[in-house]
Scaffold this active site. Sequence first.
Site, PDB file in Angstrom:
ATOM      1  N   HIS A 211      -1.878  -0.403   6.534  1.00  0.00           N
ATOM      2  CA  HIS A 211      -1.005  -0.169   5.189  1.00  0.00           C
ATOM      3  C   HIS A 211      -0.971   1.477   4.199  1.00  0.00           C
ATOM      4  O   HIS A 211      -1.226   1.415   3.002  1.00  0.00           O
ATOM      5  CB  HIS A 211      -1.566  -0.952   3.842  1.00  0.00           C
TER       6      HIS A 211
ATOM      7  N   HIS B 250     -10.725   4.827   9.023  1.00  0.00           N
ATOM      8  CA  HIS B 250     -10.879   5.657   8.538  1.00  0.00           C
ATOM      9  C   HIS B 250     -11.555   6.268   7.089  1.00  0.00           C
ATOM     10  O   HIS B 250     -12.408   5.504   6.748  1.00  0.00           O
ATOM     11  CB  HIS B 250      -8.977   5.946   7.875  1.00  0.00           C
TER      12      HIS B 250
ATOM     13  N   HIS C 259      -5.881  -1.140  -4.620  1.00  0.00           N
ATOM     14  CA  HIS C 259      -6.252  -0.234  -5.036  1.00  0.00           C
ATOM     15  C   HIS C 259      -7.084   0.322  -6.849  1.00  0.00           C
ATOM     16  O   HIS C 259      -5.899   1.546  -6.958  1.00  0.00           O
ATOM     17  CB  HIS C 259      -5.332   0.583  -3.803  1.00  0.00           C
TER      18      HIS C 259
ATOM     19  N   GLU D 223     -12.062  -2.204   5.277  1.00  0.00           N
ATOM     20  CA  GLU D 223     -10.955  -3.196   4.839  1.00  0.00           C
ATOM     21  C   GLU D 223     -10.806  -4.257   6.108  1.00  0.00           C
ATOM     22  O   GLU D 223     -10.027  -4.983   6.096  1.00  0.00           O
ATOM     23  CB  GLU D 223      -9.130  -2.226   4.855  1.00  0.00           C
TER      24      GLU D 223
HETATM   25 FE   LIG Z   1      -5.965   0.857   1.457  1.00  0.00          FE
END
Ligand SMILES: [Fe+2]
Length: 316
Positions: free
Chosen positions: A12, A193, A59, A240
Amino acid sequence: MARIIAGVASSHVPAIGAAIDNKQTEEPYWKRVFSGFEKSKEWMANAKPDVAIVVYNDHASAFSVEIVPTFALGCAAEFPPADEGWGPRPVPVVQGHPELAAHIAQSVILDEFDLTIVNKMEVDHGLTVPMNLLFGSPKQWPCPVIPLAVNVVLYPPPTAHRCYMLGKAIRRAVESYPQDLRVVIFGTGGMSHQISGPRAGLINSKFDKAFLDNLTKDPKKLTRIPHLEFMREAGAEGIEMVMWLIMRGALDDDIEEVYRFYTVPASNTAVGHIILENKRAAAKGKKSAAGKKPVAGKHKRAAARANHRNVRRGKR
Ligand SMILES: [Fe+2]
């Protein structure tokens, strides 16, 4: 009875949303990313789910660090796009499904998974970007959505195993809902990431591809990955990926992988995407789980499988 027909996982990455909003999808850098979702949009258009459950993480848009629920289920009638610092994304307001959401809350909580019930919530890129990737950019989203926000921002996030078992509880909840609804569940976030610190920009394609392989074939192996291993191998934000296991837990043990896409990078993130269908649903009436009609016809399906094999062999 309602039933989960398929699961979809997708990164996302916020920059994907910005590329859509700024009409950059045809630029070579972004075309490489968006072209990987063309078949997925076709699949979803055929699937025509009645409801989507979207597992994502907020977030710091809806929840500040003052209150961070581990699992927060959106039970509202609608969820406006959040202002993430540049104004709300120009995407439709997400319509909820309060009746099914309330049923899931009751079933899952009485099944000893303590969800936070949220009756007012804005949704950020964690939810809206995967919606764009699978549904395109319509004036209205084509089905109601039940958001499930998972804390992967503030330590400690839930374990991979806890997420997998929550998926199973969600499946039990959906299957005890009397109305005949076809539900698709999304797992979002990842893949590898890290956005800050000395390892910023970390990508681990080997870990990501093994994760995708096992998501299909051996998800229980993934449920044994501890937080530290996610962080070491996939970067701080790679955690995540535990959200993908909620999606996977809600599916049959034995599923059919109908599509996969992986590319590096988008922004500073590896992009991963997979579509998994419940075989049981697929076998019912010899129709694809993806639709009242066959997914995209026998030939397109065979082509999608061939394409998927090619992706896995690195031919794309
Ligand atoms: Fe995220």
